[in-house]
Design a protein around this motif. Sequence first.
Motif, PDB file in Angstrom:
ATOM      1  N   VAL B 128     -29.787  21.668   6.065  1.00 17.06           N
ATOM      2  CA  VAL B 128     -29.808  22.349   7.379  1.00 17.06           C
ATOM      3  C   VAL B 128     -29.636  23.858   7.187  1.00 17.06           C
ATOM      4  CG1 VAL B 128     -28.563  22.616   9.576  1.00 17.06           C
ATOM      5  CG2 VAL B 128     -29.029  20.323   8.668  1.00 17.06           C
ATOM      6  N   ALA B 129     -28.713  24.242   6.283  1.00  9.54           N
ATOM      7  CA  ALA B 129     -28.511  25.674   5.995  1.00  9.54           C
ATOM      8  C   ALA B 129     -29.807  26.288   5.461  1.00  9.54           C
ATOM      9  CB  ALA B 129     -27.374  25.843   4.994  1.00  9.54           C
ATOM     10  N   GLY B 130     -30.501  25.545   4.613  1.00 14.51           N
ATOM     11  CA  GLY B 130     -31.782  26.016   4.072  1.00 14.51           C
ATOM     12  C   GLY B 130     -32.811  26.210   5.172  1.00 14.51           C
ATOM     13  N   LEU B 131     -32.866  25.254   6.107  1.00 14.59           N
ATOM     14  CA  LEU B 131     -33.823  25.349   7.220  1.00 14.59           C
ATOM     15  C   LEU B 131     -33.500  26.550   8.114  1.00 14.59           C
ATOM     16  CD1 LEU B 131     -34.297  21.602   8.311  1.00 14.59           C
ATOM     17  CD2 LEU B 131     -35.848  23.034   6.961  1.00 14.59           C
ATOM     18  N   VAL B 132     -32.207  26.760   8.341  1.00 10.44           N
ATOM     19  CA  VAL B 132     -31.792  27.926   9.145  1.00 10.44           C
ATOM     20  C   VAL B 132     -32.254  29.208   8.462  1.00 10.44           C
ATOM     21  CG1 VAL B 132     -29.775  29.255   9.930  1.00 10.44           C
ATOM     22  CG2 VAL B 132     -29.836  26.765  10.243  1.00 10.44           C
ATOM     23  N   GLY B 133     -32.079  29.255   7.131  1.00 13.47           N
ATOM     24  CA  GLY B 133     -32.520  30.423   6.363  1.00 13.47           C
ATOM     25  C   GLY B 133     -34.022  30.618   6.456  1.00 13.47           C
ATOM     26  N   GLU B 134     -34.760  29.521   6.380  1.00 15.50           N
ATOM     27  CA  GLU B 134     -36.226  29.591   6.486  1.00 15.50           C
ATOM     28  C   GLU B 134     -36.625  30.160   7.845  1.00 15.50           C
ATOM     29  OE1 GLU B 134     -38.567  28.917   4.365  1.00 15.50           O
ATOM     30  OE2 GLU B 134     -37.732  27.615   2.821  1.00 15.50           O
ATOM     31  N   ARG B 135     -35.933  29.704   8.880  1.00 17.35           N
ATOM     32  CA  ARG B 135     -36.267  30.146  10.235  1.00 17.35           C
ATOM     33  C   ARG B 135     -35.965  31.630  10.412  1.00 17.35           C
ATOM     34  NH1 ARG B 135     -34.402  27.267  15.850  1.00 17.35           N
ATOM     35  NH2 ARG B 135     -35.314  28.839  17.203  1.00 17.35           N
ATOM     36  N   GLN B 136     -34.812  32.038   9.887  1.00 13.28           N
ATOM     37  CA  GLN B 136     -34.435  33.452   9.989  1.00 13.28           C
ATOM     38  C   GLN B 136     -35.462  34.332   9.261  1.00 13.28           C
ATOM     39  OE1 GLN B 136     -30.499  33.394   8.354  1.00 13.28           O
ATOM     40  NE2 GLN B 136     -29.514  32.984  10.334  1.00 13.28           N
ATOM     41  N   ALA B 137     -35.919  33.830   8.086  1.00 13.63           N
ATOM     42  CA  ALA B 137     -36.893  34.606   7.306  1.00 13.63           C
ATOM     43  C   ALA B 137     -38.212  34.712   8.057  1.00 13.63           C
ATOM     44  CB  ALA B 137     -37.107  33.944   5.951  1.00 13.63           C
TER      45      ALA B 137
END
Lengths: 223, 143
Positions: B128-137
Amino acid sequence: MAGQQQLKTFYIALAAVAVVGVGFIAFARMRGAEQNQAQPVPVGADVSFEGHVMGSDSAPVTIVEYADFECPACAQFAVLTGPDVKRRMVATGEVRWIFRDFPIDGHPNSAVAHHAAQCAAEQGRFWEMHDQIFFNHSRWATSRRAEREIRGLAEALGLDMDRYEECMDTDRYRARLQRGKEEAAASGVSSTPTFDINGRRYSGAFPYDDLRRLVDQAIAERQ
Amino acid sequence: MNHRMVSALLALVGLLISLYLWFWKIGVLGALACGDGACERVQLSPYAYLFGVPVAFFGVAGYLAILVVSLAGVHGAAEARWPTRAITLLSGAGVLFSGYLTWLEAVVIEAWCRWCIASAVVILAIFVAGLVGERQAAERPGG
């Protein structure tokens, strides 16, 4: 890159997690070792013992198993491979199986399990108790009431419980178990299960097919 | 705290859980702190090995990889997308593997190992943290 203050907070949190985790693991290791401290062998105790034997004296292959009742790999071997060994090797007269106790330091409930098996052996029920102990490994191996759990297994087997309790109370096989383990360790046994197959040593919880291959090889070498 | 820091912290927690289970499996520890013996039942099952290697060891290797990538990301440029992508991919594979192991516990072995469940929750949180990072990027100008 993150700001200095943020990095500092991050590394403090990381260090805290590491300290708590490593501390927990170290405590688990220490506790296991403390609970299984070796006690001195009484002077003059009868400590000579060949092991628990199953199978024909004239079998071409003798397998000596060094095992610890609390060892997960030993339980796995007993549950998954043991029934095939009995039916397809011992009952056919190919293999004489000898079980030697090797209670490992750090396994807090091993001593009581091994002693209980000796007490069952007094009543001629070692192998049944051996199976009960291994097949119900998860019930007692981590229990704080292992002695009670194992007593339940003895009761379920239909042992004479007065004799069983008298045997457990006197702790009379402790010396023999310890000496047997010391002898095995001196001969180079360092892990369980270990198997001596016609004098050749192997370690690991073998699947039946692998053990079959080793037994066939031992038979071929005798011919 | 950004998503890479969260990922690193969670990866360390997962690494410690995996180490604990692996040490027990190779006989270094005494009893597992599990309560009801279910952990041993799971760890003693034939599914506790994959290619002859204890499953917990794969956890150790996987979490260590995520920890290293996350730390590299924490110290790297925020715009660099590869650490986030690597965290997402590694944890995504971990989520699939954990899902398979959880299914085995529920349906085949019929016992719940609390430490394994904890690890499954941790790897899911990293994902989930990775997905949040992807979205922010993706939302960043030029992302």
